[in-house]
Write a protein that holds these residues in place. Structure first.
Motif, PDB file in Angstrom:
ATOM      1  N   ALA A  89     -13.594  22.423  -5.349  1.00  0.00           N
ATOM      2  CA  ALA A  89     -14.044  22.506  -6.704  1.00  0.00           C
ATOM      3  C   ALA A  89     -15.447  23.058  -6.575  1.00  0.00           C
ATOM      4  O   ALA A  89     -16.250  22.392  -5.778  1.00  0.00           O
ATOM      5  N   GLY A  90     -15.791  23.999  -7.282  1.00  0.00           N
ATOM      6  CA  GLY A  90     -17.310  24.572  -7.316  1.00  0.00           C
ATOM      7  C   GLY A  90     -18.230  23.664  -7.524  1.00  0.00           C
ATOM      8  O   GLY A  90     -19.267  23.393  -7.034  1.00  0.00           O
ATOM      9  N   SER A  91     -17.702  22.548  -8.645  1.00  0.00           N
ATOM     10  CA  SER A  91     -19.006  21.502  -9.056  1.00  0.00           C
ATOM     11  C   SER A  91     -19.054  20.420  -8.090  1.00  0.00           C
ATOM     12  O   SER A  91     -20.043  19.980  -7.716  1.00  0.00           O
ATOM     13  N   TRP A  92     -17.857  20.188  -7.217  1.00  0.00           N
ATOM     14  CA  TRP A  92     -18.115  19.251  -6.189  1.00  0.00           C
ATOM     15  C   TRP A  92     -18.925  19.819  -5.043  1.00  0.00           C
ATOM     16  O   TRP A  92     -19.803  19.262  -4.611  1.00  0.00           O
ATOM     17  N   ALA A  93     -18.792  21.003  -4.450  1.00  0.00           N
ATOM     18  CA  ALA A  93     -19.759  21.796  -3.652  1.00  0.00           C
ATOM     19  C   ALA A  93     -21.272  21.898  -3.947  1.00  0.00           C
ATOM     20  O   ALA A  93     -21.693  21.549  -3.263  1.00  0.00           O
TER      21      ALA A  93
END
Length: 250
Positions: A89-93
Motif C-alpha cells: 500500500a502506498g500509505s504503508w510505503a
C-alpha cells in the motif's frame, strides 16, 4: 417380494423438468456466491492475471504494521529465496521507507496495493484512478519506478478497475491459492492451505501485522515447495514465461 417402479412417458417428462429446474436454481445460487472469482477479464478488454502455466509465485500483501514484514524478509533471505512479489500500500510505503528499500535491495518485485484500504468495486472510476495515482506518487518519491503490477486493496475488483488500471499502464493481479493466513488459523493450517498449490499458481500471503502466523508457517511452505521441485518466480517472471489464464467478469 420384489418392488418395481413404473414410469410412463408423461411422468418421466415431469420429473425431468423438475430435475432441470433444480439444476439451474442450484447453479444460479452458486454463481451468486462467487461474485469475486479469483481471475477475471473482459472478453475482449483488459485482463487480470491469476494463474500461469508453470513455476510458482509467492505474493505478500502489506497494508499496515511495522512488526511482521521484517521477519518474513529474514526467512526469505535465510532460505535463499530469490524471487517473490510484494504488493505494498502506498500509505504503508511512505511510513516504512527503510523496509521498502530492503525489499528492493534484496531483489524482490514490488506491486501496488492501492494507497488506502478501499474496496474498488464501491468506488467510481475517478476515485480508483486517484487512489492509484496517489500510490504511484508515493513510490516515485521513494525512487521506485516502472511498477507494472497492481492488486486491489481488498481483493475485490470489477470491469471499471481493470479499465482504470490498463489506462494507467498496470496489470491487475489476483491469486489462485489463498493461504488464509490473515485469519490466523494456525501455522500448520496455513502451510496446508498453500500445499494445495501446483505449478502455475499465484499464492496469496500477508506480511501485515494482522497476519501473526505467516512467518512461522513460511519455512514449512518453502520445504513443501522444494519437495515438489517447483521453482519460485516473481509474478512478472511468471507472466513472461508462461501463458496466463483468465476468466470473464462483467
Amino acid at each position: 417380494m420384489n418392488f418395481f417402479y413404473v414410469l410412463n412417458g408423461k411422468s418421466l417428462k415431469q420429473i425431468l423438468l423438475v430435475v432441470i429446474a433444480a439444476f439451474f436454481t442450484a447453479w444460479f445460487l452458486y454463481m451468486q456466491s462467487i461474485v469475486h472469482l479469483p481471475a477475471f477479464s473482459a472478453k475482449d478488454g483488459p485482463k487480470a492475471i491469476y494463474k500461469g502455466e508453470k513455476d510458482l509465485a509467492l505474493t505478500f500483501n502489506i497494508g499496515w504494521g511495522d512488526v511482521k514484514a521484517e521477519p518474513i524478509l529474514d526467512i526469505l533471505k535465510e532460505e535463499n529465496v530469490k524471487s517473490a512479489t510484494f504488493f505494498l500500500a502506498g500509505s504503508w510505503a511512505e511510513r516504512h521507507p527503510e523496509l521498502v528499500s530492503r525489499i528492493v535491495k534484496e531483489g524482490y518485485e514490488i506491486g501496488i496495493l492501492g494507497y488506502s484500504y478501499e474496496d474498488y468495486t464501491e468506488l467510481e472510476e475517478d476515485k480508483i484512478r486517484r487512489d492509484l495515482a496517489k500510490a504511484q506518487e508515493a513510490f516515485r518519491k521513494l525512487n521506485i519506478k516502472d511498477i507494472k503490477l497492481v492488486r486491489a486493496p481488498t481483493g475485490h475488483f470489477d470491469q471499471k478497475t481493470l479499465k482504470v488500471a490498463e489506462r494507467m499502464g498496470y496489470t491487475v493481479v489476483h491469486w489462485s491459492v489463498d493461504s488464509k493466513d490473515w485469519t490466523n488459523p494456525g501455522v500448520e493450517r496455513i502451510a496446508e492451505n498453500v500445499s494445495k498449490a501446483k505449478k502455475g499458481e499465484i499464492v496469496l500471503l500477508h506480511a501485515s501485522d494482522s497476519a501473526k502466523q505467516t512467518a512461522k508457517a513460511l519455512p514449512l511452505i518453502l520445504d513443501d515447495v522444494k519437495s515438489k521441485g517447483l521453482k519460485l518466480v516473481s509474478v512478472s517472471e511468471m507472466i513472461a514465461n508462461a501463458e496466463t489464464k483468465t476468466k470473464e467478469i462483467k
